[in-house]
Design an enzyme around this catalytic site. Structure first.
Site, PDB file in Angstrom:
ATOM      1  CG  ASN A  78      -1.300  -9.079  -7.079  1.00 34.25           C
ATOM      2  OD1 ASN A  78      -2.060  -9.117  -8.042  1.00 34.25           O
ATOM      3  ND2 ASN A  78      -2.079  -8.798  -5.773  1.00 34.25           N
TER       4      ASN A  78
ATOM      5  CG  MET B  30      -0.402  -3.162   3.197  1.00 33.67           C
ATOM      6  SD  MET B  30      -1.513  -3.044   2.612  1.00 33.67           S
ATOM      7  CE  MET B  30      -2.666  -2.848   4.123  1.00 33.67           C
TER       8      MET B  30
ATOM      9  CB  ILE C   4      -0.563   6.872   2.657  1.00 35.18           C
ATOM     10  CG1 ILE C   4      -1.504   5.908   3.130  1.00 35.18           C
ATOM     11  CG2 ILE C   4      -1.113   7.493   1.468  1.00 35.18           C
ATOM     12  CD1 ILE C   4      -3.104   6.026   2.930  1.00 35.18           C
ATOM     13  CG  LEU C   5       3.668   5.959  -2.140  1.00 34.90           C
ATOM     14  CD1 LEU C   5       3.523   5.806  -3.930  1.00 34.90           C
ATOM     15  CD2 LEU C   5       5.067   5.873  -1.710  1.00 34.90           C
TER      16      LEU C   5
ATOM     17  CG  ASN D 176      -3.101   0.503  -4.927  1.00 36.42           C
ATOM     18  OD1 ASN D 176      -2.404  -0.330  -4.930  1.00 36.42           O
ATOM     19  ND2 ASN D 176      -4.679   0.879  -4.656  1.00 36.42           N
TER      20      ASN D 176
ATOM     21  CG  HIS E 257      -8.687  -0.882  -3.939  1.00 39.54           C
ATOM     22  ND1 HIS E 257      -8.113  -0.752  -2.346  1.00 39.54           N
ATOM     23  CD2 HIS E 257     -10.042  -0.941  -3.992  1.00 39.54           C
ATOM     24  CE1 HIS E 257      -9.378  -0.317  -2.058  1.00 39.54           C
ATOM     25  NE2 HIS E 257     -10.334  -0.890  -2.324  1.00 39.54           N
TER      26      HIS E 257
ATOM     27  CG  ASP F 274      -8.039   2.982  -2.078  1.00 43.34           C
ATOM     28  OD1 ASP F 274      -6.792   2.606  -3.158  1.00 43.34           O
ATOM     29  OD2 ASP F 274      -8.079   2.411  -0.794  1.00 43.34           O
TER      30      ASP F 274
HETATM   31  C1  GRF Z   1      -4.313  -8.146  -2.808  1.00 42.40           C
HETATM   32  O1  GRF Z   1      -5.980  -8.014  -2.326  1.00 42.40           O
HETATM   33  C2  GRF Z   1      -4.529  -6.424  -3.674  1.00 42.40           C
HETATM   34  O2  GRF Z   1      -5.445  -6.120  -4.462  1.00 42.40           O
HETATM   35  C3  GRF Z   1      -4.319  -5.264  -2.335  1.00 42.40           C
HETATM   36  O3  GRF Z   1      -3.089  -6.201  -1.588  1.00 42.40           O
HETATM   37  C4  GRF Z   1      -3.372  -7.785  -1.442  1.00 42.40           C
HETATM   38  C5  GRF Z   1      -1.957  -8.159  -2.247  1.00 42.40           C
HETATM   39  O4  GRF Z   1      -1.873  -9.250  -1.908  1.00 42.40           O
HETATM   40  N1  GRF Z   1      -3.826  -4.136  -3.051  1.00 42.40           N
HETATM   41  P1  GRF Z   1      -0.151  -9.620  -2.302  1.00 42.40           P
HETATM   42  O5  GRF Z   1       0.791  -9.619  -1.208  1.00 42.40           O
HETATM   43  O6  GRF Z   1       0.319  -9.013  -3.893  1.00 42.40           O
HETATM   44  O7  GRF Z   1      -0.645 -10.970  -2.541  1.00 42.40           O
END
Ligand code: GRF
Length: 194
Positions: free
Chosen positions: A22, A95, A97-98, A112, A114, A150
């Site tokens: 991402n 990963m 939690i803030l 974020n 999700h 979330d």
């Molecule tokens: C993705 O599945 C996103 O939806 C979730 O964490 C994953 C991140 O993947 N929040 P990447 O590190 O961006 O490849």
């Protein structure tokens, strides 16, 4: 989108923990003229995060914040966010939690992505749970981050039909592709509405 052309771009930070696909798509998007953001900082809580390479090859300032002590980690984070005058934070597979305090400081400025159709399937292992529950649809969501996991305001979602042959892995692949389309669009939508 035309709304942003000619305006100065907002300084954004992307927070990651691993693969960073991402991040890669956001970096590509941010390079475009129509993008309302400029990525000036990448934060990782993991020094081995593959995604850090995308920051490096694109000459984006990147920092690793080790989360042994949350208070200390967030102090370092805050320092960097102020230094780089960050106006928008994009969590992308981050990963950790803030803390409530941190989130309240940046309230309304943290997004974020999700991998589920929120408010369904908050938390981890979304694709596995969706398959186990024989859902007909799934997707991904970009939302504002508030102090509950979330649960912030939904900005944009993308939905797909689950096929009979789909499993946890095939859904993960399909939804990741959707993530890459959805996050830039959600950023544009979010910033246009402010
Ligand atoms: C993705 O599945 C996103 O939806 C979730 O964490 C994953 C991140 O993947 N929040 P990447 O590190 O961006 O490849």
């Amino acid at each position: 989108m035309a709304k942003f052309i000619g305006k100065s771009k907002l300084n954004a930070a992307v927070f990651i923990s691993g693969r960073g696909s991402n991040l890669k798509s956001l970096i590509n998007f941010a390079k475009k003229k129509i993008s309302p953001i400029k990525i000036v900082l990448v934060v990782s809580n993991n020094k081995e995060a593959q995604g850090l390479n995308y920051a490096k090859i694109n000459n984006i300032k990147n920092i690793v914040v080790i989360y042994k002590n949350k208070l200390k980690a967030e102090k370092k984070l805050l320092g960097a966010l102020l230094k780089y005058k960050i106006q928008l934070i994009c969590l992308a597979g981050f990963m950790k939690i803030l803390s409530k305090k941190f989130i309240l400081k940046f309230e309304g400025k943290i997004l974020n992505i999700h991998p589920s159709l929120l408010p369904n399937y908050k938390g981890l292992n979304t694709h596995r749970r969706v398959v186990e529950n024989k859902e007909k649809f799934t997707g991904c969501t970009v939302h504002l981050v508030n102090t509950r996991l979330d649960s912030g305001k939904i900005i944009l979602q993308k939905k797909i039909k689950i096929l009979k042959k789909d499993n946890e892995n095939s859904l993960a692949k399909k939804i990741l592709k959707l993530d890459h389309q959805l996050y830039p669009r959600a950023i544009v939508k979010f910033l246009s509405s402010r």
